[in-house]
Structure formats: structure tokens, C-alpha cells
Design an enzyme around this catalytic site. Structure first.
Site, mmCIF file in Angstrom:
data_model
loop_
_atom_site.group_PDB
_atom_site.id
_atom_site.type_symbol
_atom_site.label_atom_id
_atom_site.label_comp_id
_atom_site.label_asym_id
_atom_site.label_seq_id
_atom_site.Cartn_x
_atom_site.Cartn_y
_atom_site.Cartn_z
ATOM 1 C CB CYS A 57 -9.668 -6.734 -8.743
ATOM 2 S SG CYS A 57 -10.211 -5.451 -7.610
ATOM 3 C CE1 TYR A 188 -2.766 -3.291 -4.603
ATOM 4 C CE2 TYR A 188 -4.118 -3.721 -2.676
ATOM 5 C CZ TYR A 188 -3.770 -4.012 -3.979
ATOM 6 O OH TYR A 188 -4.397 -5.022 -4.648
#
Length: 348
Positions: A57, A188
Site C-alpha cells: 500500500c 486510481y
């Protein structure tokens, strides 16, 4: 991984692409903070808290880097979840018996539900967990890294750098805001766009900002001032993932990072700085994105490329001056238990 993982799974049952349009990140985080004065009920106290992360992450990677640079390893222990998860939660499947040895839990969700039995948002990393109570204290990743710099000063190592100096905070905040909107979150917005129009708008916004960053960094070694700051940490974790996952998996493919000379040199400069590259696990990164985002990559096949050998090549950024740690010193090597498996970073 923040909203890009469990929050979306909680909202959509495992789907990541935003049907019919633009991806919008849910930024509802647990706003309580761990502070020196304990005003939210969570006082700074060495040994009391455990930082839960995944090396996959980028948001968690920021906390790992800042913790390393400031020398807070002995003050705040670290739990590392595996690179993949299901719709229920991140799991501690890397630990013996699949259970975190300090928290005694198999899933990070247990720490969230211990504090909020009816918790209805994402079970996200990074999170700071109060060990005595087993409750999550905060998962507000943006504030968490700033608090490590400003609230935990009594436990910083000797020679710790100033990552969020008061004299530069306004500029750091301004840079962070546009980098978050257009780059950190921008990749994203490309990858999870649900229409051609939403994807193209995100694509242009991303690369316009990368061009802006290239211009800014062409004449200065770091984003703000002449030393590494929080702004560099936040940009680096996205750049480190750009070629392995964002270029192909998220269709951010105008250019690879290796084809953007200024940003590629800047990223290599940071990667070769103690506390940055030694936190990167390319295997975990690739496995997470390609195996978890099944509506983007239905087969779950993890690509073998790209070639990562260039990360340790000379970058030439020293010619721009700057002092990486200011008046401070580099951090020592990570503790043996926290070192990235060399097999997961083929360039080593």
C-alpha cells in the site's frame, strides 16, 4: 490499502471500477489522533501502539518511511499484513499461525470492531492500534505521518531529519494537496474510471501534473526546500509503483517513469537514500494490485516485468546540491525483522 482496497470492497462487494463514471475516494477516516497531550484519549507513549501496514500500500508505505527516518522503531512496533486481502479485511498471514504476535489477531478488522462494533467503513491500512485495549486509535493516514513528525519528537532518534518544519509547512501543504489530487489519487482515478470520458480526463490531469513536477524538480533536488520533507515521501511512494503497476494495470501509459528523465532521476535519488528504497517490496506491490483487483485483471496473473535493475543506477541529482537529511544523519539499517525479503526486490 486505504480506500483503494477494503473501503471499496465494503461498499461494492469487491468491485473497484466506478460504474458509469469517475472514481471518487471515500475519505471518511477515524479522526482521533495520538498526540503528546493525549487530547483525544490516545497519548503518545512508547511501546503502547502498533502500526499496522501492508508493504503493498502506498499510503502505508509513507508511514513506514517516516517511522524509519525518524527512528521510531523502538517506540512504535509494526505489524505487516500480507499483500492480498479479501472483502472482509487485511490478514496477518505472513506471521506464524496467521496471527499477529503482539495484537493476537488474525485480521485487522478485529481491532476496528473492538472499538466500533458497528463499524461500517473500510478496514484500512495504515492504522495505529492501541495494544493494551486492542482498539484502533486512528487510520487517518495523512495526519498520522505528520503526527509522527510533530507529536513524537521526544522519541525521535538523534540526528532525525525535520520532515515537516514549521517554516515550510504552508508550502509543503500546498504541494501535498495538488500531488494527492492529481498524482497519488490520480492514478486510481485512471485505473478505476468507469467510462472512457472519465478515464481520459483523469489521464490528462495525471500527466499534466507529472509534467509540472518535472519542471519543478529540474532545477531543485527536492520538492520543498533543500532537504527531504513530507512532500517527497508522499510523491515517492506513487513513483515507486508507477512502472510495476500503474503504467499497465491502471492504464497510466503515456510514458513509463523510466521515460520521464527528471522524475526517474528524482525517484532513483530517493530510492537510494536510506529509509526509502529499503522499505519497497516490489513482489508485494505487484501481487496486491494484480491479484486483488479482479474486475480489472480477471485472471489474477501477475506480470513478470518490468525490469527493475535501473533503480540502483547513478542519478546525478547531487549536482543540484541539497542535503538529504539537513543537519541530521541517515537512519541506520532497518531492524532484521523488518527487512524486505531480498528475493522480493530483484535489483538487490
Amino acid at each position: 490499502m486505504s480506500e483503494t482496497g477494503d473501503e471499496i470492497q465494503a461498499r461494492t462487494g469487491g468491485k473497484y471500477v466506478e460504474p458509469g463514471g469517475e472514481f471518487t475516494r471515500d475519505q471518511r477516516y477515524i479522526a482521533t489522533r495520538v498526540t503528546a497531550d493525549g487530547r483525544d484519549g490516545w497519548p503518545v507513549e512508547p511501546g503502547r501502539y502498533r502500526l499496522a501496514v501492508s508493504r503493498a500500500c502506498p499510503w502505508a508505505n509513507r508511514l513506514v518511511i517516516v517511522r524509519r527516518l525518524l527512528g521510531l522503531e523502538d517506540a512504535i512496533s509494526m505489524a505487516v499484513a500480507g499483500p492480498t486481502h479479501d472483502a472482509r479485511s487485511w490478514t496477518f498471514d505472513l506471521d506464524p499461525g496467521g496471527r499477529d504476535p503482539v495484537l493476537g489477531i488474525e485480521r485487522l478488522a478485529h481491532a476496528y470492531y473492538k472499538r466500533f462494533p458497528e463499524y461500517d467503513r473500510g478496514i484500512t491500512v495504515p492504522a495505529i492500534v492501541d495494544v493494551p485495549s486492542g482498539q484502533v486509535a486512528t487510520n487517518d493516514y495523512g495526519q498520522m505521518s505528520l503526527d509522527l513528525s510533530s507529536e513524537w519528537t521526544a522519541y525521535h532518534r538523534e540526528g532525525a531529519p525535520e520532515l515537516y518544519p514549521e517554516r515550510l509547512r504552508d508550502e509543503i501543504d500546498e504541494v501535498n494537496a495538488v500531488v494527492f489530487a492529481d498524482v497519488n489519487n490520480g492514478v486510481y482515478r485512471c485505473g478505476f474510471a468507469g467510462t472512457q470520458e472519465a478515464y481520459e480526463a483523469a489521464y490528462h490531469r495525471l500527466f499534466d501534473r507529472l509534467d509540472w513536477l518535472s519542471e519543478r524538480l529540474a532545477g531543485q533536488r527536492y520538492l520543498v526546500g533543500d532537504t527531504i520533507t513530507e512532500a517527497d515521501v508522499r510523491l515517492f511512494t506513487t513513483l515507486a509503483r508507477f512502472d510495476p503497476v500503474y503504467h499497465g494495470h491502471f492504464k497510466c501509459n503515456r510514458q513509463k517513469l523510466t521515460e520521464m528523465p527528471v522524475l526517474w532521476a528524482y525517484a532513483r535519488d530517493l530510492f537510494q537514500t536510506p529509509g526509502f528504497g529499503d522499505t519497497i517490496d516490489f513482489d508485494h506491490i505487484k501481487r496486491h494490485y494484480y491479484q486483488v483487483h479482479r474486475d480489472i485483471n480477471p485472471t489474477g496473473i501477475v506480470p513478470l516485468g518490468p525490469d527493475l535493475s535501473g533503480w540502483l543506477t547513478p542519478h546525478g541529482r547531487e549536482a543540484l546540491g541539497g542535503r538529504p537529511f539537513g543537519d541530521g544523519t541517515p537512519p541506520p539499517p532497518p531492524p532484521p525483522a523488518e527487512r524486505v525479503d531480498p528475493a522480493h526486490t530483484p535489483l538487490r
